[in-house]
Design an enzyme around this catalytic site. Structure first.
Site, mmCIF file in Angstrom:
data_model
loop_
_atom_site.group_PDB
_atom_site.id
_atom_site.type_symbol
_atom_site.label_atom_id
_atom_site.label_comp_id
_atom_site.label_asym_id
_atom_site.label_seq_id
_atom_site.Cartn_x
_atom_site.Cartn_y
_atom_site.Cartn_z
ATOM 1 N N HIS A 243 0.812 -1.222 0.000
ATOM 2 C CA HIS A 243 0.000 0.000 0.000
ATOM 3 C C HIS A 243 0.854 1.286 0.000
ATOM 4 O O HIS A 243 0.793 2.095 -0.919
ATOM 5 C CB HIS A 243 -0.891 0.042 1.247
ATOM 6 C CG HIS A 243 -1.773 -1.150 1.427
ATOM 7 N ND1 HIS A 243 -2.885 -1.352 0.655
ATOM 8 C CD2 HIS A 243 -1.713 -2.190 2.292
ATOM 9 C CE1 HIS A 243 -3.494 -2.478 1.045
ATOM 10 N NE2 HIS A 243 -2.798 -2.997 2.034
ATOM 11 N N ASP A 244 1.584 1.491 1.085
ATOM 12 C CA ASP A 244 2.195 2.799 1.324
ATOM 13 C C ASP A 244 3.288 3.199 0.331
ATOM 14 O O ASP A 244 3.447 4.400 0.049
ATOM 15 C CB ASP A 244 2.737 2.875 2.756
ATOM 16 C CG ASP A 244 1.617 2.794 3.789
ATOM 17 O OD1 ASP A 244 0.458 3.061 3.421
ATOM 18 O OD2 ASP A 244 1.908 2.469 4.948
#
Ligand SMILES: [Ca+2]
Length: 313
Positions: A243-244
């Site tokens: 995700h990040d």
């Protein structure tokens, strides 16, 4: 071009760790002014520790790491040890950090940094619940106009939710903070689950990290191995979503992402859909756009960039 000055606001988290490593590996494009920890995936004490573990893994012990808010604006903290493990960085065995936390509160660091630099030259990169950012905006509203851009991981539209059927974790944990940020008027770029669920660490991509044959390469391979178990069970997907790192990758290669400039509202009332990012993707309201909401990522290009940059550390 001068590198873009950023503050990484984070709750590490294996994927936060990879996002930080990507930023630290890319000094031509990104200058990390500081890292601010927030409670999220695990409690603040652990996220503040994990952020320093990651800096030391990359031999970047000069980056100041500040501890921030230990709970959401007006809710109890919800954590995600079921995904990230007890420490938040389960997987590799990494030593406890030697570098101390920087003096002062993360929120004050964010405010002071935005005051100290020319207006429009500092980008905020939130990778966890938006508590620190919202608190800074409430404490010093004049900084909102000084922010160059907020590039954040959070929310979902077509993928809907991961912590509840309707909400993504970062927004769900502190929906009131998310509402403050999305209504602030700052220029916002959102990396929702719609994008990050396409950034999957397949076996081949995991092996590419391991094949770097470095301290960082092995650690990243072991971290992504760890939380892959959870996602494979949950989604039947071929690997864990990173995700990040989509946030820091965007700062280097914005062309890897595409989306729509639309209106996004945060649900803060309904217990059923709490923390939902109600994104007007089809532009069915007349509400003005407040966010660039990404919808697609070139996953091959993303992993090629990530692997190439991690090789530098
Ligand atoms: Ca995170």
């Amino acid at each position: 071009m001068a590198p873009r000055k950023i503050i990484i606001d984070t709750d590490p988290g294996q994927d936060d760790a990879v996002a930080i490593l990507l930023a630290l590996a890319s000094p031509e494009e990104i200058e990390v002014l500081g890292i601010t920890a927030v409670a999220g995936n695990v409690p603040l004490e652990l996220t503040a520790k994990n952020a320093r573990i990651v800096c030391e893994l990359a031999d970047h012990t000069h980056i100041p790491v500040y501890a921030g808010c230990d709970r959401p604006l007006n809710r109890e903290l919800v954590t995600a040890e079921h995904v990230h493990g007890k420490t938040g960085l389960d997987g590799p065995v990494l030593p406890d950090p030697q570098m101390p936390l920087a003096d002062g509160h993360a929120v004050d660091f964010i405010i002071e940094t935005l005051h100290a630099h020319d207006s429009g030259t500092v980008t905020l990169c939130p990778l966890g619940p938006l508590t620190n950012i919202a608190t800074a905006f409430q404490k010093a509203p004049d900084i909102v106009d000084r922010v160059q851009e907020i590039v954040l991981m959070g929310g979902a539209y077509f993928e809907v939710g991961n912590i509840t059927p309707a909400a993504e974790f970062n927004i769900y944990v502190d929906p009131e903070a998310a509402e403050v940020v999305f209504n602030s008027g700052a220029h916002i770029v959102v990396m929702p689950l719609d994008v990050t669920h396409d950034a999957l660490v397949t076996q081949k991509r995991n092996e590419a990290f391991r094949a770097l044959n470095s301290k960082v390469g092995h650690a990243v391979a072991e971290m992504t191995d760890f939380f892959e178990r959870f996602d494979k069970e949950k989604y039947g997907s071929e690997g864990a979503p990173l995700h990040d790192p989509c946030v820091t990758a965007y700062l280097i290669r914005p062309d890897l992402f595409s989306g729509r400039h639309i209106n996004v509202q945060i649900e803060t009332q309904s217990e059923l859909t709490m923390g939902m990012t109600v994104a007007d993707w089809w532009r069915v309201t007349k509400h003005p756009p407040n966010a660039m909401f990404m919808g697609e990522v070139d996953a091959e290009g993303f992993f090629a960039l990530l692997t190439e940059r991690l090789a530098r550390l």
